[in-house]
Design an enzyme around this catalytic site. Structure first.
Site, PDB file in Angstrom:
ATOM      1  N   ASP A  59      13.024  -2.853  -7.359  1.00 48.85           N
ATOM      2  CA  ASP A  59      12.295  -3.959  -6.667  1.00 48.85           C
ATOM      3  C   ASP A  59      12.438  -3.493  -5.037  1.00 48.85           C
ATOM      4  O   ASP A  59      13.574  -3.660  -4.617  1.00 48.85           O
ATOM      5  CB  ASP A  59      12.908  -5.236  -7.006  1.00 48.85           C
ATOM      6  CG  ASP A  59      12.246  -6.283  -6.216  1.00 48.85           C
ATOM      7  OD1 ASP A  59      11.479  -6.070  -5.180  1.00 48.85           O
ATOM      8  OD2 ASP A  59      11.967  -7.467  -6.692  1.00 48.85           O
ATOM      9  N   ASN A  82       4.956   4.025  -2.834  1.00 46.26           N
ATOM     10  CA  ASN A  82       3.791   3.504  -3.293  1.00 46.26           C
ATOM     11  C   ASN A  82       3.533   1.742  -3.384  1.00 46.26           C
ATOM     12  O   ASN A  82       2.368   1.371  -3.094  1.00 46.26           O
ATOM     13  CB  ASN A  82       3.219   4.055  -4.620  1.00 46.26           C
ATOM     14  CG  ASN A  82       1.853   3.467  -5.203  1.00 46.26           C
ATOM     15  OD1 ASN A  82       0.801   3.726  -4.665  1.00 46.26           O
ATOM     16  ND2 ASN A  82       2.300   2.771  -6.285  1.00 46.26           N
ATOM     17  N   TYR A 159      -1.712  -8.138   5.812  1.00 42.24           N
ATOM     18  CA  TYR A 159      -1.699  -6.731   5.030  1.00 42.24           C
ATOM     19  C   TYR A 159      -2.051  -5.625   6.085  1.00 42.24           C
ATOM     20  O   TYR A 159      -1.253  -4.744   6.062  1.00 42.24           O
ATOM     21  CB  TYR A 159      -3.009  -6.489   3.944  1.00 42.24           C
ATOM     22  CG  TYR A 159      -2.874  -5.422   2.993  1.00 42.24           C
ATOM     23  CD1 TYR A 159      -2.081  -4.914   2.438  1.00 42.24           C
ATOM     24  CD2 TYR A 159      -3.955  -4.539   3.461  1.00 42.24           C
ATOM     25  CE1 TYR A 159      -1.949  -3.671   1.661  1.00 42.24           C
ATOM     26  CE2 TYR A 159      -4.160  -3.009   2.870  1.00 42.24           C
ATOM     27  CZ  TYR A 159      -3.301  -2.959   2.017  1.00 42.24           C
ATOM     28  OH  TYR A 159      -2.983  -1.603   1.386  1.00 42.24           O
ATOM     29  N   LYS A 163       0.483  -2.303   7.219  1.00 48.10           N
ATOM     30  CA  LYS A 163       0.404  -1.146   7.259  1.00 48.10           C
ATOM     31  C   LYS A 163       0.479  -0.403   8.374  1.00 48.10           C
ATOM     32  O   LYS A 163       0.762   1.175   8.510  1.00 48.10           O
ATOM     33  CB  LYS A 163      -1.021  -0.695   6.455  1.00 48.10           C
ATOM     34  CG  LYS A 163      -0.960  -1.122   4.889  1.00 48.10           C
ATOM     35  CD  LYS A 163       0.135  -0.241   3.986  1.00 48.10           C
ATOM     36  CE  LYS A 163      -0.167  -0.703   2.533  1.00 48.10           C
ATOM     37  NZ  LYS A 163       0.883  -0.051   1.628  1.00 48.10           N
ATOM     38  N   THR A 194      -8.475  -1.339  -8.465  1.00 48.21           N
ATOM     39  CA  THR A 194      -7.209  -1.561  -9.194  1.00 48.21           C
ATOM     40  C   THR A 194      -6.834  -3.046  -9.248  1.00 48.21           C
ATOM     41  O   THR A 194      -7.770  -4.001  -8.729  1.00 48.21           O
ATOM     42  CB  THR A 194      -5.898  -0.924  -8.419  1.00 48.21           C
ATOM     43  OG1 THR A 194      -5.708  -1.626  -7.190  1.00 48.21           O
ATOM     44  CG2 THR A 194      -6.187   0.526  -8.062  1.00 48.21           C
TER      45      THR A 194
HETATM   46  P1  NAP Z   1      -1.605  -2.592  -7.653  1.00 50.36           P
HETATM   47  O1  NAP Z   1      -2.493  -2.253  -8.754  1.00 50.36           O
HETATM   48  O2  NAP Z   1      -1.521  -3.902  -7.146  1.00 50.36           O
HETATM   49  O3  NAP Z   1      -0.045  -1.902  -8.142  1.00 50.36           O
HETATM   50  C1  NAP Z   1       0.685  -2.055  -7.055  1.00 50.36           C
HETATM   51  C2  NAP Z   1       2.117  -1.763  -7.730  1.00 50.36           C
HETATM   52  O4  NAP Z   1       3.087  -1.878  -6.857  1.00 50.36           O
HETATM   53  C3  NAP Z   1       2.688  -2.536  -9.001  1.00 50.36           C
HETATM   54  O5  NAP Z   1       3.293  -1.402  -9.856  1.00 50.36           O
HETATM   55  C4  NAP Z   1       3.329  -3.504  -8.532  1.00 50.36           C
HETATM   56  O6  NAP Z   1       4.190  -3.881  -9.533  1.00 50.36           O
HETATM   57  C5  NAP Z   1       4.242  -2.637  -7.402  1.00 50.36           C
HETATM   58  N1  NAP Z   1       4.999  -3.691  -6.532  1.00 50.36           N
HETATM   59  C6  NAP Z   1       4.588  -4.540  -5.925  1.00 50.36           C
HETATM   60  N2  NAP Z   1       5.592  -5.246  -5.234  1.00 50.36           N
HETATM   61  C7  NAP Z   1       6.736  -4.586  -5.566  1.00 50.36           C
HETATM   62  C8  NAP Z   1       8.102  -4.659  -5.347  1.00 50.36           C
HETATM   63  N3  NAP Z   1       8.484  -5.662  -4.680  1.00 50.36           N
HETATM   64  N4  NAP Z   1       8.779  -3.721  -5.917  1.00 50.36           N
HETATM   65  C9  NAP Z   1       8.378  -2.558  -6.536  1.00 50.36           C
HETATM   66  N5  NAP Z   1       7.449  -2.635  -7.158  1.00 50.36           N
HETATM   67  C10 NAP Z   1       6.255  -3.459  -6.558  1.00 50.36           C
HETATM   68  O7  NAP Z   1      -2.026  -1.476  -6.199  1.00 50.36           O
HETATM   69  P2  NAP Z   1      -2.433  -0.358  -6.156  1.00 50.36           P
HETATM   70  O8  NAP Z   1      -4.121  -0.530  -5.837  1.00 50.36           O
HETATM   71  O9  NAP Z   1      -2.245   0.654  -6.984  1.00 50.36           O
HETATM   72  O10 NAP Z   1      -1.980   0.225  -4.686  1.00 50.36           O
HETATM   73  C11 NAP Z   1      -0.758   0.979  -4.453  1.00 50.36           C
HETATM   74  C12 NAP Z   1      -0.895   1.373  -3.124  1.00 50.36           C
HETATM   75  O11 NAP Z   1      -1.866   1.800  -2.511  1.00 50.36           O
HETATM   76  C13 NAP Z   1      -0.332   0.233  -2.311  1.00 50.36           C
HETATM   77  O12 NAP Z   1       0.652   0.473  -1.191  1.00 50.36           O
HETATM   78  C14 NAP Z   1      -1.624  -0.301  -1.485  1.00 50.36           C
HETATM   79  O13 NAP Z   1      -1.399  -1.003  -0.275  1.00 50.36           O
HETATM   80  C15 NAP Z   1      -2.120   0.854  -1.119  1.00 50.36           C
HETATM   81  N6  NAP Z   1      -3.575   0.905  -1.235  1.00 50.36           N
HETATM   82  C16 NAP Z   1      -4.408   0.517  -2.235  1.00 50.36           C
HETATM   83  C17 NAP Z   1      -5.836   0.482  -1.877  1.00 50.36           C
HETATM   84  C18 NAP Z   1      -6.849  -0.082  -3.059  1.00 50.36           C
HETATM   85  O14 NAP Z   1      -8.003  -0.114  -2.737  1.00 50.36           O
HETATM   86  N7  NAP Z   1      -6.255  -0.451  -4.075  1.00 50.36           N
HETATM   87  C19 NAP Z   1      -6.432   0.913  -0.524  1.00 50.36           C
HETATM   88  C20 NAP Z   1      -5.429   1.348   0.324  1.00 50.36           C
HETATM   89  C21 NAP Z   1      -4.058   1.318   0.082  1.00 50.36           C
HETATM   90  P3  NAP Z   1       3.988  -5.053 -10.491  1.00 50.36           P
HETATM   91  O15 NAP Z   1       3.239  -4.382 -11.669  1.00 50.36           O
HETATM   92  O16 NAP Z   1       5.203  -5.509 -11.111  1.00 50.36           O
HETATM   93  O17 NAP Z   1       3.224  -6.189  -9.989  1.00 50.36           O
END
Ligand code: NAP
Length: 241
Positions: A59, A82, A159, A163, A194
């Site tokens: 975590d 990530n 957010y 970043k 996602t």
């Molecule tokens: P997601 O579907 O919400 O998945 C996020 C992951 O991070 C999940 O495995 C979650 O675990 C984990 N997480 C959250 N808080 C945590 C903590 N305190 N310790 C450890 N793990 C933690 O998000 P995603 O879309 O895959 O995003 C991944 C990365 O890409 C993020 O940094 C996000 O800001 C970035 N990003 C995403 C997008 C987009 O459009 N999706 C765009 C730009 C950047 P749980 O399953 O336990 O909640």
């Protein structure tokens, strides 16, 4: 076999990044804050015949958890920061709760710093260490102050700033490691469908993960201290800060 730790890899972009790196022959420490979810994700990949991995409870907001994870890993080549959260809404400048902003910074900014510091001595033992900080176009001050940017109207007081701070940290980290074999880069996976955005993003996790994998596996001739996003300049991949 090179070893990779991915935080927040139990689902979505982190999970797909694990899958793609496994297919390229890397060993994966699949980070999950919930150990059971991590084990489930590992089982799913093993069912696909991808077996060089193990789940690691981490975590990123909990230093005890980070330090315990660091004690379990004595060899590491690639760190992919990530894990990220958006935080609750509203996130307007005038209404966002500072508690929300702190919570988002805890994961997206302080979490990355604590994880990086906990693993740096192990990464330094690698001949080709890589750090990828997963950021967002919403962290680009240049873009989100540009009325012509396609996501100009997507504003967030928690957010986006988290970043931007992560980007700033990436520059400082890369600077400090510039005379070493490290490659340290910030990568925007693009607006991706996602759980993070209730699957509203137009991009696929496959494409998002491929962008991360590119900088996780970059050669010694590759860049360091950069911010990359195919969204803004598909040719160079370079994003303005
Ligand atoms: P997601 O579907 O919400 O998945 C996020 C992951 O991070 C999940 O495995 C979650 O675990 C984990 N997480 C959250 N808080 C945590 C903590 N305190 N310790 C450890 N793990 C933690 O998000 P995603 O879309 O895959 O995003 C991944 C990365 O890409 C993020 O940094 C996000 O800001 C970035 N990003 C995403 C997008 C987009 O459009 N999706 C765009 C730009 C950047 P749980 O399953 O336990 O909640």
């Amino acid at each position: 076999m090179k070893k990779v730790l991915i935080t927040g890899a139990n689902k979505s972009i982190g999970f797909e990044t694990a899958r793609q790196l496994l297919k390229q022959g890397y060993f994966i420490y699949l980070g999950a804050r919930d150990k059971a979810k991590g084990e489930e994700a590992v089982a799913k990949l093993k069912e696909e015949g991808l077996t060089n991995l193990e789940a690691i409870q981490i975590d990123v907001t909990n230093l005890t958890s980070i330090e315990a994870a660091a004690r379990q890993i004595d060899s590491l080549d690639v760190l992919i920061n990530n894990a990220g959260i958006s935080g609750s809404f509203p996130q307007t400048a005038l209404e966002a709760k500072t508690d929300t902003i702190r919570e988002v910074f805890d994961t997206n900014f302080f979490g990355v710093i604590n994880v990086t510091q906990a693993f740096i001595s192990t990464l330094k033992k690698s001949s080709e260490p890589r750090i990828v900080n997963v950021t967002s176009g919403l962290g680009s001050l240049t873009l989100h102050s540009d009325p012509n940017w396609k996501y100009y109207k997507v504003k967030s007081a928690a957010y986006g700033p988290s970043k931007s701070a992560l980007n700033a940290y990436t520059i400082v980290l890369a600077y400090e490691l510039q005379d070493t074999a490290f490659k340290v880069n910030a990568v925007d996976p693009g607006y991706t469908a996602t759980d993070f955005n209730h699957h509203n993003g137009p991009g696929t996790v496959e494409d998002a993960a491929a962008r991360i994998v590119k900088y996780a596996t970059i050669g010694q001739e590759g860049p360091t201290g950069g911010f990359f996003s195919d969204d803004n300049n598909p040719e160079t991949g370079v994003s303005p800060w």
